[in-house]
Scaffold this active site. Structure first.
Site, mmCIF file in Angstrom:
data_model
loop_
_atom_site.group_PDB
_atom_site.id
_atom_site.type_symbol
_atom_site.label_atom_id
_atom_site.label_comp_id
_atom_site.label_asym_id
_atom_site.label_seq_id
_atom_site.Cartn_x
_atom_site.Cartn_y
_atom_site.Cartn_z
ATOM 1 N N GLY A 100 0.902 -1.218 0.068
ATOM 2 C CA GLY A 100 0.041 0.086 0.036
ATOM 3 C C GLY A 100 0.935 1.347 -0.062
ATOM 4 C CB CYS A 127 5.481 -4.145 0.186
ATOM 5 S SG CYS A 127 6.431 -2.618 -0.160
ATOM 6 C CE1 TYR A 128 1.454 1.229 5.331
ATOM 7 C CE2 TYR A 128 -0.100 -0.372 5.529
ATOM 8 C CZ TYR A 128 0.368 0.837 5.988
ATOM 9 O OH TYR A 128 -0.213 1.466 7.062
ATOM 10 C CG HIS A 214 5.412 -5.808 -4.482
ATOM 11 N ND1 HIS A 214 4.290 -5.581 -4.053
ATOM 12 C CD2 HIS A 214 6.097 -4.920 -4.117
ATOM 13 C CE1 HIS A 214 4.175 -4.424 -3.301
ATOM 14 N NE2 HIS A 214 5.370 -4.018 -3.337
ATOM 15 C CD GLU A 216 2.336 -8.585 -5.069
ATOM 16 O OE1 GLU A 216 3.253 -9.403 -4.513
ATOM 17 O OE2 GLU A 216 2.245 -7.391 -4.412
ATOM 18 C CB SER A 268 -23.618 -9.263 -24.923
ATOM 19 O OG SER A 268 -22.430 -10.118 -24.455
ATOM 20 N N GLY A 269 -23.565 -12.317 -26.640
ATOM 21 C CA GLY A 269 -22.700 -12.828 -27.657
ATOM 22 C C GLY A 269 -21.484 -13.106 -27.069
ATOM 23 C CB VAL A 271 -16.669 -15.148 -22.921
ATOM 24 C CG1 VAL A 271 -15.598 -13.888 -22.667
ATOM 25 C CG2 VAL A 271 -16.440 -16.456 -22.106
ATOM 26 C CG ASP A 272 -17.636 -11.846 -19.414
ATOM 27 O OD1 ASP A 272 -16.798 -12.555 -19.275
ATOM 28 O OD2 ASP A 272 -17.623 -10.357 -19.104
ATOM 29 C CB SER A 273 -23.853 -12.444 -21.208
ATOM 30 O OG SER A 273 -23.490 -12.592 -22.444
ATOM 31 C CE LYS A 414 -13.614 -11.659 -20.764
ATOM 32 N NZ LYS A 414 -14.410 -10.732 -20.701
#
Ligand code: XMP
Length: 558
Positions: A100, A127-128, A214, A216, A268-269, A271-273, A414
């Site tokens: 942070g 870190c923080y 870090h 990550e 919507s066509g 991927v998510d929906s 995603k």
């Protein structure tokens, strides 16, 4: 799993130099709405292994969550001031404290909720987060004499540490800090150092660990293994967060929530929906009805393909509405990008509402909201950020419809959505589809959107897609598309002068669309794309390639 010695409980936990421990505990409990801090053994481990990430506002916090999920362990991000009861509700097996921008010794600096130390569960401070552990457990953090930014070599002095299992004794790590640990809390020791940080990794010898670097970020090449070691060797996780388990759990909970109710979903066509709908369909079958609105702003052959997939291959109930005329009428004479977006978003809601009404009583609405949207809306700073564009998401529907929301992908990234989609049997080309904006081609046409101009753009877009796929670059790109500008220029075709449109081609790489870089496409590929567009798309006589990153540009032109 490494057994802790419970030393943390014996530390004098502080919030700041001028507040007594007992006072702080009272304030903390009041603020966190907790009756009493959990005691060892009080915390039931749920079926789902989970780790809580406490977010101190680092730009890398999302990355921590992604790395943990990549290790097949479920995790959630919590702002540091979340009620402890909320954090504990996921039954965490351990905690990761993020980095942070603050300094722990400043007045009102954010600190780790005290109940986390009192839970006796493993904690990894990054870190923080490490400085917060140090400060709260009686050590000293102060501005360092040298700031350390960029890559550094970490020398592991304690090879027996479970954090460094299967790792080399020297590792490249990414540092980004100005403050450093001057004095460790009692009972802590250093397990690794860099040239500038003697205490680059600290531990109490039990379940508390701190990393100054870090793990990550990609610049710490073995960082994921360190996180994995924390999760598996210290928290005792086994890696049960798999698409199969997620689907299994989701189907059970959707069934229970919906009962014999009815659900609608706007497709919507994208991927998510599609994945959200497929998951709900797997749970409740024909109690789900999907509505697919063709707004006339889709790519060539897109509506037909999407319908075929849903209706024929997946055997789902889909109401198809061709509302092209309505959308294009509304867009007549509209040039301003924001007005286009607002017009399309508003029209979509009207069409969707009127179609939904025809279906009779509906109880639930399912949406493909993803975890990055959830995190973003929970962060006050991003809420207040200047509005760049009014996003229209197909799922962003009116609250007056009074439907209960089902958002089965709310905690997924995603890449996880794609894995779930594949596991559910969605076709690969749907699962790997590049993102496509809700307002569609309208925001890729500079100036007025007309049928003629849409046809020109569809032709150019088709060529771009075709060539990118042929070059097997489709999946590596975040997005690849064409833009129809309002610029005309002079050209020569045969022996004739032409005065035609300028088309721009955009191809970007990105992790999450927050930042993006223009793709270094091979010159030969660009040459073929340009050649084909001017030859195959009437009205276009010049093609340019967009070589701007985001920021300062955005991905879409409008
Ligand atoms: P920008 O242009 O802001 O786009 O860099 C970032 C990502 O968002 C997509 N985008 C949208 N997606 N509704 C959507 O569903 C929208 O209104 C919208 N506007 C932009 C864009 O395609 C890119 O992936």
């Amino acid at each position: 799993m490494e057994e802790g010695n419970g030393k943390a409980a014996s530390h004098r936990i502080v919030a700041s130099d001028d507040i007594e421990v007992s006072t702080y505990l009272e304030i903390a409990k009041e603020k966190q709405g907790v009756q009493a801090a959990p005691k060892p053994g009080d915390i039931p481990h749920g079926v789902r292994e989970a780790v809580a990430i406490i977010d101190f506002g680092s730009q890398y916090s999302h990355l921590i969550a992604r790395r943990v999920r990549e290790c097949s362990v479920y995790c959630e991000l919590f702002p540091y001031d979340s009620p402890l009861s909320k954090i504990m509700s996921i039954n965490p097996r351990g905690f990761i404290l993020s980095g942070g921008p603050a300094s722990v010794y400043e007045k009102n600096a954010p600190l780790t909720p005290v109940g986390i130390y009192e839970s006796h569960l493993p904690v990894l401070g990054i870190c923080y987060g490490m400085q917060s552990i140090t400060h709260q457990l009686g050590g000293t953090v102060a501005p360092g004499s040298k700031h350390e930014y960029g890559q550094a070599v970490l020398h592991v002095s304690d090879q027996s540490s479970p954090l460094f299992k299967d790792l080399d004794s020297s590792l490249t790590v990414w540092m980004s800090h100005g403050d450093e640990i001057m004095e460790m809390p009692a009972g802590f020791r250093s397990s690794a150092y860099t040239e500038n940080s003697p205490n680059a990794v600290i531990t109490d010898g039990g379940k508390l660990f701190g990393l100054q670097f870090h793990p990550e970020v990609a610049h710490t090449p073995q960082g994921k293994q360190i996180i994995r070691n924390f999760l598996y060797n210290i928290c005792g996780c086994r890696g049960t967060w798999t698409p199969g388990n997620f689907i299994h759990e989701s189907i059970a909970s959707i069934k229970e929530q919906v009962g014999d109710g009815r659900v609608i979903c706007a497709l919507s066509g994208g991927v998510d929906s599609a994945v959200a709908a497929k998951l709900v369909h797997a749970a409740i079958g024909d109690q789900l009805t999907c509505i697919f609105v063709n707004n006339g702003l889709l790519r060539r052959e897109e509506p037909e393909r999407a319908l075929e997939t849903f209706r024929k291959n997946l055997r789902m109930n889909v109401v198809y509405v061709d509302a092209t005329d309505r959308f294009l009428d509304q867009l007549k004479g509209v040039i301003d990008p924001e007005k286009k977006r607002i017009s399309i978003g508003g029209e979509f809601i009207k069409v969707f509402e009127s179609e939904a009404k025809k279906l009779g009583k509906i109880d639930f609405l399912t949406q493909g909201t993803l975890y990055p949207d959830v995190i973003e809306s929970a962060t006050p700073e991003t809420k207040a950020a200047a509005k760049i564009k009014t996003h229209h998401n197909v799922g962003g529907l009116p609250s007056k419809m009074a439907l209960t929301l089902i958002e089965p992908l709310r905690y997924l990234f995603k890449d996880e959505v794609r894995e779930v989609g594949l596991e559910l049997g969605l076709p690969e080309d749907m699962v790997w589809r590049q993102p496509f904006p809700g307002p569609g081609l309208a925001i890729r046409i500079i100036g007025e959107v007309t049928r003629e101009r849409l046809e020109i753009l569809r032709g150019a877009d088709w060529v771009v897609m075709d060539e990118i796929k042929k070059a097997k670059l489709y999946r590596q790109m975040w997005q690849t598309f064409a833009i129809l500008t309002d610029v005309h220029s002079v050209g020569v075709m045969g022996d004739y002068r032409t005065y035609g449109y300028l088309v721009a081609v955009r191809a970007v790489t990105s992790q999450d669309a927050m930042t993006a870089d223009w793709a270094r496409l091979p010159y030969n590929l660009l040459a073929t794309v340009s050649n084909r567009i001017v030859n195959e798309v009437p009205g276009v006589n010049r093609v340019v390639y967009d070589i701007t990153s985001k920021p300062p540009s955005t991905i879409e032109w409008e």
